[in-house]
Structure formats: C-alpha cells, structure tokens
Design a protein around this motif. Structure first.
Motif, PDB file in Angstrom:
ATOM      1  N   PRO A  88      10.812 -43.881   7.360  1.00 32.56           N
ATOM      2  CA  PRO A  88      10.033 -42.894   8.132  1.00 32.56           C
ATOM      3  C   PRO A  88      10.894 -41.724   8.612  1.00 32.56           C
ATOM      4  O   PRO A  88      10.396 -40.584   8.668  1.00 32.56           O
ATOM      5  CB  PRO A  88       9.497 -43.727   9.291  1.00 32.56           C
ATOM      6  N   THR A  91      11.070 -38.362   6.717  1.00 30.51           N
ATOM      7  CA  THR A  91       9.962 -37.416   6.767  1.00 30.51           C
ATOM      8  C   THR A  91      10.469 -36.039   7.177  1.00 30.51           C
ATOM      9  O   THR A  91      11.109 -35.887   8.214  1.00 30.51           O
ATOM     10  CB  THR A  91       8.893 -37.899   7.754  1.00 30.51           C
ATOM     11  N   SER A 122       5.371 -43.094   5.573  1.00 27.21           N
ATOM     12  CA  SER A 122       4.629 -43.858   6.585  1.00 27.21           C
ATOM     13  C   SER A 122       5.260 -45.238   6.767  1.00 27.21           C
ATOM     14  O   SER A 122       5.784 -45.825   5.827  1.00 27.21           O
ATOM     15  CB  SER A 122       3.167 -43.998   6.190  1.00 27.21           C
ATOM     16  N   SER A 123       5.166 -45.738   7.988  1.00 26.38           N
ATOM     17  CA  SER A 123       5.766 -47.049   8.309  1.00 26.38           C
ATOM     18  C   SER A 123       4.785 -48.190   8.068  1.00 26.38           C
ATOM     19  O   SER A 123       3.630 -47.964   7.815  1.00 26.38           O
ATOM     20  CB  SER A 123       6.240 -47.068   9.753  1.00 26.38           C
TER      21      SER A 123
END
Length: 123
Positions: A88, A91, A122-123
């Motif tokens: 993440p 990003t 995205s996590s």
C-alpha cells in the motif's frame, strides 16, 4: 526536446504486480540515463530507480530494492519499471524522466518528465 509518456498504471491488491512503461519520442534517449520517481499525496517526489544508457548499471531506492526492476529497450526507445510484491505504501503517481547520467538524474534531475501515471495498491 524529448517527450515521455508513461503507461501501465492502475489498481492492484497488495502482493500483486504491475509493469510501467515509458515511451520516449522527439529525440533518441539511447545515450541517456532513464529513471522513475514517484509522489504520494502530501509527500515530496522521491527517487525510485534509474538505469544507465546501455542498461549495464541500475540504481534503486532502498524502499523498492528487491521488489522493483528497471529495464530498457533502446531499439524501442522504452524504459520499464517492473513492480512486484506491491505494498500500500507504493501508492503514488509515478513519473518517468531522463538525464545525462544516473547521479544527475537521481540527485539533480533537469531533463524531461512524463505526465505521471497513478499506481494504487489496496490492502
């Protein structure tokens, strides 16, 4: 003047992979270093990776070492950033650039920049 256009960004889950491409036009970049920076929201632009004119030397930020790989194909005027095991914190908007050599590109870039490509993990 060199024009740089990035492609290949997008949304990926943590642990996934993406490959960014940077296509150069206008002038040949086969004798110049190429590299990638990124900028996350609210943060300064930071160095990610660079590659020498013939691909024999590469340099990476500690945060991506072992996960990202920079490559180039001078016959196509293209540089790539292969990003594996994305997190993440990767990003950011990723920018391609070119300059005379790796140290100049990394510490005092003054060459052309692409428009940027969003990468969201995205996590």
């Amino acid at each position: 003047q060199v024009q740089l256009v990035e492609s290949g960004g997008g949304l990926v889950q943590a642990g996934g992979s993406l490959r960014l491409s940077c296509l150069a036009s206008g002038l040949p970049v086969s004798s110049a270093a190429m590299g990638w920076f990124r900028q996350a929201p609210g943060k300064e632009r930071e160095f990610v990776a660079a590659i020498s004119w013939n691909g024999s030397i590469t340099n990476y930020a500690d945060t991506v070492l072992g996960r990202f790989r920079i490559l180039r194909d001078n016959t196509k005027n293209v540089a790539y950033l292969q990003m594996n095991n994305l997190k993440p914190e990767d990003t950011a908007v990723y920018y391609c650039t070119t300059d005379d050599n790796i140290p100049k590109l990394k510490y005092s870039p003054s060459g052309s920049w692409g428009q940027g490509m969003q990468v969201t993990v995205s996590s």
